[in-house]
Design a protein around this motif. Structure first.
Motif, mmCIF file in Angstrom:
data_model
loop_
_atom_site.group_PDB
_atom_site.id
_atom_site.type_symbol
_atom_site.label_atom_id
_atom_site.label_comp_id
_atom_site.label_asym_id
_atom_site.label_seq_id
_atom_site.Cartn_x
_atom_site.Cartn_y
_atom_site.Cartn_z
ATOM 1 N N GLU A 199 -34.424 16.072 23.080
ATOM 2 C CA GLU A 199 -35.301 17.140 22.608
ATOM 3 C C GLU A 199 -34.983 17.401 21.137
ATOM 4 O O GLU A 199 -33.829 17.277 20.708
ATOM 5 C CB GLU A 199 -35.025 18.387 23.448
ATOM 6 N N GLU A 200 -36.017 17.752 20.368
ATOM 7 C CA GLU A 200 -35.747 18.064 18.964
ATOM 8 C C GLU A 200 -36.189 19.491 18.643
ATOM 9 O O GLU A 200 -37.343 19.847 18.952
ATOM 10 C CB GLU A 200 -36.463 17.079 18.047
ATOM 11 N N THR A 245 -31.727 19.504 18.760
ATOM 12 C CA THR A 245 -30.799 19.444 19.881
ATOM 13 C C THR A 245 -29.365 19.639 19.391
ATOM 14 O O THR A 245 -29.099 19.757 18.188
ATOM 15 C CB THR A 245 -30.945 18.114 20.637
ATOM 16 N N TYR A 260 -31.447 18.022 13.860
ATOM 17 C CA TYR A 260 -32.585 17.113 13.983
ATOM 18 C C TYR A 260 -32.102 15.672 13.879
ATOM 19 O O TYR A 260 -31.349 15.326 12.976
ATOM 20 C CB TYR A 260 -33.607 17.385 12.889
ATOM 21 N N THR A 315 -34.276 13.143 13.515
ATOM 22 C CA THR A 315 -35.193 12.397 12.645
ATOM 23 C C THR A 315 -35.525 13.252 11.424
ATOM 24 O O THR A 315 -34.673 13.483 10.591
ATOM 25 C CB THR A 315 -36.457 11.999 13.416
ATOM 26 N N THR A 365 -36.925 11.090 19.534
ATOM 27 C CA THR A 365 -37.046 12.521 19.770
ATOM 28 C C THR A 365 -38.324 12.852 20.532
ATOM 29 O O THR A 365 -39.320 12.141 20.468
ATOM 30 C CB THR A 365 -37.026 13.292 18.445
#
Length: 391
Positions: A120-121, A123, A356, A358, A140
């Motif tokens: 999950e983003e 996290t 995050y 990404t 993500t």
């Protein structure tokens, strides 16, 4: 000097780095996810250590021990999990040196370099460190106020085929969000359909301040043989004990045990024995109830101050439990650039970017409300408001 390639790209935790900078007593820190030390049951834990070492066979608690963990401790933890709605037997559990080690053992058992892990983003940043160290490729999945988005998860499962999905579904770190019961059922169905392992990290589940408990993801029948459930004493007893556990499907227990043997043989014998004695002789429910009362007041103080602290156009989570609220400042803000202004005013937070995997959102930040009293939180939020105004 030449270092192992596995360490390349694994950054130091900004939370741990911040802790070294904000140890001054005048700093009100909302940065670390730290339990309140004044709420530790020092007398109860001291007495438990004394009893196990003073017993006629006390020396055995200083000896090597089984890798799987102290049998009494496993039985007591299993009983507590069962009462909370997740039927568990002692043999389902492996005691670990904190739940962070459980996560590392799972990565060792399941992740080869290049294998895909879905998260999950945003996290938990230490989980990202763990997966990066394993050489995994992290993808993500978007989330909203109800937790991870099942439709987006299905798309990731269909296109990326991750071997594992990592979630903190109850009072998530860093957002404080809780995955709804309906979405838990959807996630379980998707994991079963795609043969994906799910890691349910649950260090905060007992710290609920309002509303009814939500059954664990591992309790979902569809994914009963796909979910590894992680627990810890760090938030309900004391983090210095470094005691956690993983409840795993039978198919994974042997390989997790071997990974544990290779890591450290076993978790501290004396700490396990003392924890078992403490659980057997202490009303832990009453202790946790006291934690909830204290933390509820602190949560309420932070949320009440938020409209007067955050700039217009900000949004924040209003968690039902746990240790954190997640603040998003107006578009164009940079919380990392604001941190020095906050530190000048002796208040601290964690910028959101490291959570995050990404593309980070620089306007986000995490605030923890457990370490300070309600009065200190009110003062800290006043200082934070000054820092935001000075930006």
């Amino acid at each position: 000097m030449v270092f192992a390639q596995r360490l390349r790209g694994v950054a130091s935790s900004p939370v741990r780095d911040l802790l070294a900078l904000i140890s001054r007593p005048e700093v009100i820190s909302f940065a670390g996810g730290l339990p309140a030390p004044e709420l530790f049951d020092l007398d109860g834990l001291r007495a438990a250590f004394d009893r196990v070492l003073s017993a006629p066979d006390g020396r055995r608690h200083l000896q090597y021990a089984p890798t799987e963990g102290n049998v009494d401790l496993r039985e007591l933890v299993a009983g507590r999990m069962t009462v909370r709605g997740l039927p568990t037997a002692a043999e389902d559990l492996l005691i670990t040196t904190g739940s962070q080690q459980a996560l590392t053992l799972i990565a060792t058992a399941l992740l080869d370099p290049g294998v895909v892990v879905a998260v999950e983003e945003p996290t938990y940043l230490a989980a990202l460190q763990c997966f990066q160290l394993a050489g995994a490729r992290i993808v993500t999945v978007p989330s909203d106020d109800d937790g991870i988005d099942p439709a987006a998860l299905e798309a990731v499962l269909r296109t990326e085929w991750p071997r594992m999905l990592y979630l903190v579904p109850t009072f998530a770190n860093p957002t404080g969000r809780t995955l709804t019961p309906a979405r838990r059922a959807e996630v379980a169905d998707l994991a079963a359909a795609h043969g994906t392992w799910v890691v349910e990290d649950d260090p905060y589940g007992e710290l609920r301040y309002r509303g009814e408990p939500v059954p664990a993801l591992a309790a979902q029948p569809a994914a009963a043989d796909r979910v590894l459930h992680l627990g810890s004493f760090s938030k309900i007893a004391a983090p210095g004990l470094r005691l956690g556990w993983v409840r795993s499907p039978a198919s994974l227990r042997p390989v997790l045990t071997v990974a544990k043997q290779a890591a450290d043989l076993h978790t501290s014998t004396i700490d396990q024995a003392a924890a078992a004695e403490y659980l057997a002789t202490t009303d832990l429910d009453a202790h946790v109830s006291g934690l909830r009362d204290a933390y509820r007041a602190r949560r309420d103080a932070m949320i009440a101050a938020m409209p007067h602290t955050a700039p217009p156009g900000s949004r924040w989570t209003d968690p039902d439990g746990g240790m954190f609220t997640w603040l998003r400042l107006p578009a164009g803000s940079d919380s990392a650039a604001l941190l020095p202004k906050a530190l000048q005013r002796n208040v601290a937070f964690v910028p959101g970017a490291p959570f995050y995997a990404t593309q980070p959102d620089p306007a986000t930040l995490r605030l923890s409300f457990t370490t300070h009293t309600a009065e200190e939180i009110t003062e800290g939020m006043r200082r934070l408001a000054e820092a935001f105004a000075a930006a």
